[in-house]
Design a protein around this motif. Sequence first.
Motif: not given
Length: 90
Positions: A11, A68, A70
């Motif tokens: 993150r 993450q 994305e």
Amino acid sequence: GLNLALITGCRSDQTSADAFFSGRFNGALTYMLLKGLRGRDGLSDPLKTIVPRVRGMLKKAGFTQEPQLEGNAGLHRMPFLATGSGAGQK
């Protein structure tokens, strides 16, 4: 929108670790991602399955970083090395 998917090491409020694995230094995400891709169904599972699996592998190994996923949601449903032909799907 852009036709891409991005797997981040962590993150934005975290740090991506480097560590000593199998006799050499590697990025923790890179090492675990490659290990996950070599595992059962690693190259056929969609990114939206692979990234949480790798996140769990990192946690089990004692890392606090949370990779993450994305980018284009259509690509999240595709395998890691797939072409972008399904990217227009939502």
